[in-house]
Enzyme design. Structure first.
Site, PDB file in Angstrom:
ATOM      1  N   TYR A 119       0.805  -1.206   0.000  1.00 54.87           N
ATOM      2  CA  TYR A 119       0.000   0.000   0.000  1.00 54.87           C
ATOM      3  C   TYR A 119       0.847   1.269   0.000  1.00 54.87           C
ATOM      4  O   TYR A 119       0.435   2.292  -0.540  1.00 54.87           O
ATOM      5  CB  TYR A 119      -0.911   0.031   1.233  1.00 54.87           C
ATOM      6  N   VAL A 129      -1.238  -9.679  -3.708  1.00 53.38           N
ATOM      7  CA  VAL A 129      -2.578 -10.099  -3.305  1.00 53.38           C
ATOM      8  C   VAL A 129      -3.346  -9.010  -2.562  1.00 53.38           C
ATOM      9  O   VAL A 129      -4.506  -9.237  -2.182  1.00 53.38           O
ATOM     10  CB  VAL A 129      -2.530 -11.402  -2.475  1.00 53.38           C
ATOM     11  N   GLU A 130      -2.724  -7.854  -2.348  1.00 56.28           N
ATOM     12  CA  GLU A 130      -3.441  -6.682  -1.838  1.00 56.28           C
ATOM     13  C   GLU A 130      -2.735  -5.430  -2.328  1.00 56.28           C
ATOM     14  O   GLU A 130      -1.519  -5.310  -2.217  1.00 56.28           O
ATOM     15  CB  GLU A 130      -3.503  -6.646  -0.301  1.00 56.28           C
ATOM     16  N   ASN A 131      -3.529  -4.512  -2.854  1.00 52.50           N
ATOM     17  CA  ASN A 131      -3.042  -3.196  -3.254  1.00 52.50           C
ATOM     18  C   ASN A 131      -4.281  -2.375  -3.562  1.00 52.50           C
ATOM     19  O   ASN A 131      -5.174  -2.854  -4.263  1.00 52.50           O
ATOM     20  CB  ASN A 131      -2.139  -3.290  -4.494  1.00 52.50           C
TER      21      ASN A 131
END
Length: 481
Positions: free
Chosen positions: A313, A376-378
């Site tokens: 992030y 897998v997250e952004n």
């Protein structure tokens, strides 16, 4: 041209506790997330000992995916997702965590979800534990501070692996396993490991004792999974916030080198199968007893992961003697010497927006571990405005576009082996850090406010249509218009 492989896994990411709801349906037990109150209006989220009748727990209802999954998966199909990264709530399968027989109703629920995804051409990517420890294990055993909980997790993993061995290929053991390195924030130790510190505790000593048990649990799960289906791809999942030196001053560079151990400790063990030299030295100097048992070296060596999933992030910077120029930096609670980076902007929540940092992260992780990587997250949390049933979120499109471009550069120019990209969260869900709905990440809007009021209607944002084009073109068409 994007130069991404044709089988690139474009998708979206979610967590059971943040979107499913149905917290007490079909035999589900209470999890550590089910006793965390909302934190809107500037108030911190609060961990309670039980469900208090007058408190508001936003995760209890989520966005009611439990009852609306068919509509939501139809939207995911329309969006063109190749995969969906989500989690299986441990408490749906073992409500208390220490049972020997699983809850069949919980397995049937995930049968429906996984089957519906597959029927719609969406590959399930499953995290075993995404902040979902049974509350009973935390209260009765002290969470992963207790070695007995390793056996409970291994049993849960075996049941799930066995049940879905022909339907799921990609797995991850623990979500953002390294978040708990921030021992000053009680939320992370609690959600990651079901641990609450006592006044007499040395927080760092408890962290590494807990970490050892969780690393053993991860290794055992990998070993069990490979025995059930050798074709399983089982990964680690870490939060990666790269730490830059504030300047080229040698002391700033060394400050960053040491601070980055917070990022690498868990994957160093999960990938290599042994403890890194800096950790061993620190255990010796501090006299920490991590609870090592005979045979642990073999377990860690035999339970190494196949790939690294990670969230990205933001980045941060550190400066030696940062107390000489104190700043309001959101990383200060974790890194006392964290300072703002003057070269990049921040979101409304103080998160540094640094797309080049994603390319940097991909290179650092790939060069260090030589394993396939999976973003897998952004994503971009923001307050969205609805105008005539439309949401014009150009700010989110710009954020995602810049980060996808950085990922493509890492693949095409740097040679990084990247499996896929699943932005967080593909539909609006309850924020983990604040419990709010107004901090929205989704490409699909959910009509629900911070108090849980709203029609729950789903609306497609501008970013929905943009990301659909990105997927259809395999990353070639990134135009924001």
């Amino acid at each position: 041209m994007s130069q991404l492989p044709q089988n690139f896994m474009w998708g979206g990411a979610l967590a059971a506790n943040q979107f499913e709801g149905g917290y007490d349906q079909d035999g589900k037990g209470l999890s550590v997330m089910d006793v965390i109150t909302a934190g809107a209006h500037g108030k911190a989220r609060r961990i309670t000992t039980h469900v208090e009748p007058d408190a508001y727990y936003p995760n209890h209802f989520g966005i009611d995916f439990y009852h609306q999954y068919q509509e939501d998966i139809a939207l995911f199909k329309e969006l063109g997702l190749k995969c969906l990264r989500t989690s299986i709530a441990w408490t749906r399968i073992f409500p208390k965590g220490d049972e020997t027989t699983p809850n069949e109703a919980g397995l049937r629920f995930y049968d429906k979800i996984i089957d519906t995804l597959i029927e719609n051409g969406i590959e399930p990517v499953i995290t075993l534990s995404h902040f979902e420890m049974p509350l009973h294990l935390a209260h009765t055993y002290g969470g992963f501070r207790n070695r007995k909980v390793v056996d409970c997790f291994a049993r849960f993993a075996e049941v799930v692996f066995e049940h879905y061995q022909d339907k799921v290929t990609y797995w991850m053991t623990f979500n953002e396993i390294n978040n708990q390195m921030d021992v000053q924030n009680p939320l992370f130790l609690w959600t990651n490991s079901g641990v609450q510190l006592k006044p007499e505790d040395n927080p760092e000593a408890v962290l590494y004792q807990t970490a050892h048990n969780q690393l053993i649990a991860s290794a055992r799960a990998v070993k069990i999974g490979k025995q059930i289906n050798p074709n399983f791809q089982i990964g680690a999942m870490i939060s990666h916030i790269p730490i830059y030196p504030y300047s080229c001053h040698p002391k700033d560079v060394m400050e960053a080198q040491i601070a980055n151990r917070l990022r690498f400790f868990f994957p160093d063990v999960q990938v290599r199968g042994y403890y890194p030299h800096y950790a061993v030295k620190m255990f010796e100097k501090q006299g920490y007893d991590i609870g090592w048992q005979e045979g642990d070296d073999v377990l860690l060596r035999e339970g190494t992961v196949d790939y690294i999933g990670f969230s990205y992030y933001m980045s941060t910077a550190v400066k030696h003697h940062a107390e000489d120029s104190p700043e309001n930096n959101i990383m200060n609670h974790t890194l006392p010497n964290a300072v703002n980076n003057p070269y990049i902007e921040s979101s409304d929540w103080g998160w540094a927006i640094d797309s080049i940092g994603l390319r940097y992260t991909l290179n650092v992780l790939y060069e260090r571990y030589q394993l396939p990587l999976f973003i897998v997250e952004n994503g971009f949390g923001a307050v969205d405005q609805v105008e005539n049933n439309e949401i014009h979120d150009s700010y989110r499109i710009d954020y995602l576009k810049q980060h996808i471009e950085a990922a493509i550069q890492a693949v095409d120019e740097d040679g990084v082996d990247l499996l896929g990209y699943t932005p967080w969260g593909i539909i609006d869900i309850v924020s983990f850090t604040t419990g709010e709905m107004k901090k929205r990440y989704g490409l699909i809007y959910v009509d629900q406010d911070d108090e849980g009021h709203g029609s729950l209607a789903r609306l497609k944002k501008d970013s929905f249509y943009w990301y659909r084009e990105v997927i259809q073109s395999n990353g070639v068409n990134l135009s924001s218009h």
